[in-house]
Design a protein around this motif. Structure first.
Motif, PDB file in Angstrom:
ATOM      1  N   SER A   6       1.205  -0.866   0.074  1.00 60.51           N
ATOM      2  CA  SER A   6      -0.392   0.045  -0.118  1.00 60.51           C
ATOM      3  C   SER A   6       0.927   0.983  -0.041  1.00 60.51           C
ATOM      4  CB  SER A   6      -0.988   0.016   0.961  1.00 60.51           C
ATOM      5  OG  SER A   6      -0.486   0.758   2.328  1.00 60.51           O
ATOM      6  N   ALA A   7       0.141   2.338  -0.183  1.00 61.68           N
ATOM      7  CA  ALA A   7       0.981   3.564  -0.536  1.00 61.68           C
ATOM      8  C   ALA A   7       1.086   4.183   0.819  1.00 61.68           C
ATOM      9  CB  ALA A   7       0.126   4.752  -1.080  1.00 61.68           C
ATOM     10  N   TRP A 138       5.651   9.695  -5.677  1.00 60.23           N
ATOM     11  CA  TRP A 138       4.698   9.725  -6.059  1.00 60.23           C
ATOM     12  C   TRP A 138       3.722   8.742  -5.079  1.00 60.23           C
ATOM     13  CZ3 TRP A 138       3.023   4.598  -6.715  1.00 60.23           C
ATOM     14  CH2 TRP A 138       1.577   3.684  -6.909  1.00 60.23           C
ATOM     15  N   CYS A 139       4.655   8.175  -4.086  1.00 66.56           N
ATOM     16  CA  CYS A 139       4.203   7.129  -2.624  1.00 66.56           C
ATOM     17  C   CYS A 139       3.615   8.550  -2.169  1.00 66.56           C
ATOM     18  CB  CYS A 139       4.829   6.386  -2.290  1.00 66.56           C
ATOM     19  SG  CYS A 139       5.638   4.991  -3.394  1.00 66.56           S
ATOM     20  N   HIS A 142       0.206   9.936  -3.521  1.00 65.73           N
ATOM     21  CA  HIS A 142      -0.640   8.718  -4.187  1.00 65.73           C
ATOM     22  C   HIS A 142      -1.700   8.896  -2.676  1.00 65.73           C
ATOM     23  CE1 HIS A 142      -2.960   5.637  -5.280  1.00 65.73           C
ATOM     24  NE2 HIS A 142      -3.220   4.967  -4.840  1.00 65.73           N
ATOM     25  N   HIS A 143      -0.647   8.615  -1.464  1.00 65.59           N
ATOM     26  CA  HIS A 143      -1.511   8.070  -0.576  1.00 65.59           C
ATOM     27  C   HIS A 143      -2.515  10.303   0.371  1.00 65.59           C
ATOM     28  CE1 HIS A 143      -2.119   6.831   3.958  1.00 65.59           C
ATOM     29  NE2 HIS A 143      -1.395   7.682   4.155  1.00 65.59           N
ATOM     30  N   ASN A 145      -3.542  11.603  -1.579  1.00 66.22           N
ATOM     31  CA  ASN A 145      -4.757  12.039  -2.326  1.00 66.22           C
ATOM     32  C   ASN A 145      -5.883  10.473  -1.876  1.00 66.22           C
ATOM     33  OD1 ASN A 145      -4.409  14.306  -4.014  1.00 66.22           O
ATOM     34  ND2 ASN A 145      -3.382  12.766  -5.300  1.00 66.22           N
ATOM     35  N   GLN A 146      -4.691  10.062  -1.253  1.00 65.71           N
ATOM     36  CA  GLN A 146      -6.298   9.132  -0.430  1.00 65.71           C
ATOM     37  C   GLN A 146      -6.727   9.554   0.978  1.00 65.71           C
ATOM     38  OE1 GLN A 146      -3.905   5.098  -0.206  1.00 65.71           O
ATOM     39  NE2 GLN A 146      -4.100   4.269  -2.195  1.00 65.71           N
TER      40      GLN A 146
END
Length: 155
Positions: A6-7, A138-139, A142-143, A145-146
Motif C-alpha cells: 500500500s501507499a 509518487w507514493c 498517492h497516499h 490523495n487517499q
C-alpha cells in the motif's frame, strides 16, 4: 484497502529511510565541515579541485539533511495520524532535493569530464537518488490523495 504494497506502507518505509539517512548524513557532513581545512588552492590539480567542490557541496548536503530530518518526521507523523497536511512538506522538498542532485551531477561532469571513474560512480549514485525521489514523490502524493478521499467520504 490495505494490501501488501500500500501507499501508506511505502510512505512509512521511505519516511523511515529518509529520517535515518538524514540523521546519518547530518552527523557525517557536520563532522567533515568542522574539520575541513582549505589547502593551497593555487595548485590546480584534481585533488584540490575535488576538495574545493566538496567544500561547497557539504554545506548544501548539511542543509538538505536537516530539512529531511524535519520533513521525514512530519511525514511519519502525518501517515500515522492520517493527516494530509503533514505530507505536503515532503512533496515540497523532493523537487529541490532532486534538483540539487542534478546540479551536483552537472558540476562534477563539467569539472572532471563524464568518463572520470570517480564521476561515473558519483553520477550513478546521484541519478539513482533522483529515481528513488520520483518513486517517493509518487507514493506520498498517492497516499495524500487517499487520505483526502477518505476524509471527504466521511463527511
Amino acid at each position: 484497502m490495505e494490501g501488501c504494497c500500500s501507499a501508506k506502507k511505502a510512505c512509512l518505509i521511505f519516511g523511515s529511510v529518509y529520517l535515518v539517512g538524514g540523521l546519518l548524513l547530518f552527523g557525517w557532513v557536520g563532522s567533515k565541515v568542522g574539520k575541513e581545512r582549505r589547502k593551497n588552492t593555487e595548485d590546480p590539480n584534481e585533488e584540490n579541485k575535488l576538495e574545493d567542490i566538496n567544500h561547497y557541496i557539504h554545506f548544501l548536503d548539511l542543509f538538505l539533511a536537516l530539512c529531511w530530518i524535519i520533513v521525514a518526521s512530519l511525514l511519519l507523523f502525518g501517515v500515522c495520524k492520517a493527516n494530509s497536511r503533514f505530507l505536503t512538506p515532503t512533496l515540497i522538498l523532493i523537487p529541490p532535493d532532486s534538483l540539487a542532485m542534478l546540479i551536483n551531477v552537472v558540476v562534477f561532469v563539467a569539472n572532471f569530464g563524464f568518463l572520470h571513474p570517480l564521476v561515473i560512480a558519483f553520477n550513478i549514485i546521484r541519478i539513482s537518488g533522483i529515481v528513488v525521489n520520483i518513486f517517493f514523490f509518487w507514493c506520498v502524493f498517492h497516499h495524500r490523495n487517499q487520505i483526502k478521499e477518505q476524509i471527504s467520504k466521511e463527511k
